[in-house]
Design a protein around this motif. Structure first.
Motif, short mmCIF file in Angstrom:
data_model
loop_
_atom_site.label_atom_id
_atom_site.label_comp_id
_atom_site.label_asym_id
_atom_site.label_seq_id
_atom_site.Cartn_x
_atom_site.Cartn_y
_atom_site.Cartn_z
N VAL A 409 0.87 -1.13 -0.10
CA VAL A 409 -0.01 0.03 -0.02
C VAL A 409 0.90 1.35 0.21
CG1 VAL A 409 -0.11 0.24 2.46
CG2 VAL A 409 -2.06 0.92 1.08
N TRP A 417 0.87 -2.71 7.96
CA TRP A 417 -0.08 -3.73 7.24
C TRP A 417 -0.12 -5.01 8.01
CZ3 TRP A 417 -1.42 -3.90 1.85
CH2 TRP A 417 -1.92 -5.20 1.36
N VAL A 451 -5.26 6.25 0.06
CA VAL A 451 -4.13 5.20 0.02
C VAL A 451 -4.38 4.40 -1.42
CG1 VAL A 451 -4.20 4.84 2.39
CG2 VAL A 451 -5.75 3.49 1.10
N PHE A 453 -3.69 0.82 -3.12
CA PHE A 453 -3.37 -0.82 -2.88
C PHE A 453 -2.56 -1.16 -4.31
CE2 PHE A 453 -6.44 -0.35 0.39
CZ PHE A 453 -5.89 -0.84 1.39
N SER A 466 -2.80 -1.06 -9.64
CA SER A 466 -3.07 -0.28 -8.50
C SER A 466 -4.51 0.25 -8.36
CB SER A 466 -2.18 0.78 -8.40
OG SER A 466 -0.75 0.46 -8.37
#
Length: 475
Positions: A409, A417, A451, A453, A466
């Motif tokens: 992330v 995480w 954020v 990922f 992403s």
């Protein structure tokens, strides 16, 4: 100003109803059965060979293995279509849409150029119907023999021939149905379980349903599917023009028709054309039409009448081509135009949709990522005083090769995480990975933080996908 008077007439409003006569003896005539006469020739050889290739592909493709699994498996239950190295998921519906669009414009292009040849040479309805006719002819005999057999009273000879014919039809329909269902479920276990009476309920229902459909369509309905049910027969004429090659009878050469002997060389002086009125063109037509009456929507352009007529012309010593693939302009003595706006337009659109399909297939990534937040709570506080958000990462490996994927992330350096950071997915596998992100409230500058990922292929670091999401800090 003079005023003109308009005469007004009384119009009776009484409606007279004409009721039909009370005749209960009149019945609708049932459909006449079409007895097809066997014919040999160039077009029928081409049709049979193309049909054999098409049918062979249909029967063989689901049996081909690829990387340890069925090469073509359209698994509706798992919501994925495996086509050799390509796996299509619901997210790839646009690719299927492009395939259908390509097929449609290819059909339009071929129809505009050469008429309804798809129906006569490759349509499954025609291929299976001709196969059923082959069984009928081998068991019951020629056209005349079949007609006499149907008119004869029931006897042992008639019973066993009819029974064997329908047994062959049902057996071939069952085999066809098993192969068809085998495109949607593993075909090896399907055959084994079906004949050992261990197949599931829906597998048995599907096989029996398609067996009945194949038996009914190719054995009984036949030309009715082509003339009354298939929508293509109705709108095909919209694609025809005067330069479309269709099966056509040369009326100027053939009329007036009439019988004569082969030695009759002065038939033209008697006002006769080349057509000897043998009616073979009608006897060999699978839809039972007379091509000499002009272009009809029932004609499937199979060319059977061409081969029958050419054979007759050869025996009579006349030139071939009384019935042929030709255009209206050609019959009028005008040159046929191959490159015309409609045909060029269909071709250009076909090229464009093919390019669009290739582009979509090229830019398609073999990985798919979807982020689902915890629906129970936006965030929660841990005993350590951290703010925690929970996510479900839905990851799909669209390729047929296993992949080792690294999860990470980006967006907030202090994020912790919690969960797996590496996932191994087999080819065509999808998995939901539950992870959590925790953050010290001190670093939460805003109530909602962005954020990103990221999923990276360990074997191909350049293959990365992403997806943006939110982290709720709660303050």
């Amino acid at each position: 100003m003079d005023k003109q008077k308009i005469d007004v007439k009384n119009i009776p409003v009484e409606v007279k109803i004409h009721r039909p006569a009370a005749d209960t003896t009149t019945k609708y005539a049932s459909r006449d059965r079409i007895y097809i006469r066997s014919v040999k020739g160039l077009h029928q050889s081409l049709r049979r060979n193309m049909g054999f290739i098409f049918m062979s592909l249909f029967f063989l493709l689901p049996w081909i293995p690829y990387h340890g699994q069925q090469a073509i498996l359209l698994d509706i239950g798992e919501q994925k279509f495996n086509i050799f190295a390509l796996t299509l998921w619901p997210q790839d519906f646009t690719l299927l849409a492009w395939i259908f669009v390509i097929a449609a414009y290819a059909l339009f292009f071929v129809t505009t150029f050469y008429g309804r040849v798809w129906c006569g040479y490759l349509c499954p309805q025609s291929v299976w119907t001709f196969t059923f006719m082959w069984f009928e002819e081998k068991i019951q005999g020629t056209r005349n023999q079949r007609m006499k057999l149907d008119q004869a009273p029931m006897s042992f000879n008639k019973f066993w021939k009819k029974a064997l014919t329908h047994f062959c039809w049902l057996a071939f329909a069952l085999f066809t149905s098993l192969i068809f269902v085998g495109y949607f479920t593993p075909i090896g276990p399907l055959f084994l379980n079906f004949f050992t009476l261990q197949a599931g309920f829906w597998a048995v229902v599907s096989v029996l349903f398609f067996t009945f459909c194949t038996y009914g369509n190719a054995g009984w309905m036949r030309e009715i599917m082509c003339t009354h049910i298939c929508p293509y027969a109705r709108f095909q004429s919209a694609m025809f023009d005067k330069d479309t090659f269709t099966v056509t009878y040369d009326e100027a050469r053939g009329e007036n028709r009439g019988p004569r002997s082969r030695k009759d060389t002065d038939y033209k002086e008697k006002g006769l054309g080349d057509c000897i009125d043998c009616n073979l063109c009608v006897h060999v037509c699978p839809t039972g039409i007379d091509i000499r009456n002009g272009l009809q929507y029932e004609c499937i352009n199979c060319g059977a009448c061409i081969d029958a007529c050419d054979d007759t012309m050869t025996k009579m010593g006349y030139p071939k081509g009384l019935i042929s693939y030709t255009t209206e302009h050609t019959l009028q003595g005008k040159p046929a135009k191959v490159f015309r706006p409609k045909l060029v337009g269909y071709f250009l659109v076909l090229i464009l949709v093919c390019v669009a399909f290739v582009v979509n297939l090229t830019i398609r990534k073999p990985l798919e990522l979807d982020i689902i937040r915890d629906r129970g709570a936006l965030y929660r506080e841990t005993p350590e005083g951290l703010i925690e958000n929970t996510y479900t990462l839905s990851i799909i490996n669209k390729s047929q090769q296993p992949k080792t994927l690294n999860l990470s992330v980006l967006g907030i350096e202090q994020l912790k995480w919690i969960g797996d950071t590496e996932v191994i997915l087999a080819g065509g596998e999808s998995r939901n990975v539950v992870i959590s992100l925790a953050l010290d409230p001190y670093y939460a500058k805003k109530p909602v933080l962005d954020v990103s990922f990221t999923v990276t292929d360990a074997g191909q670091p350049e293959l990365t996908i992403s997806q943006e999401n939110k982290f709720f800090a709660g303050r």
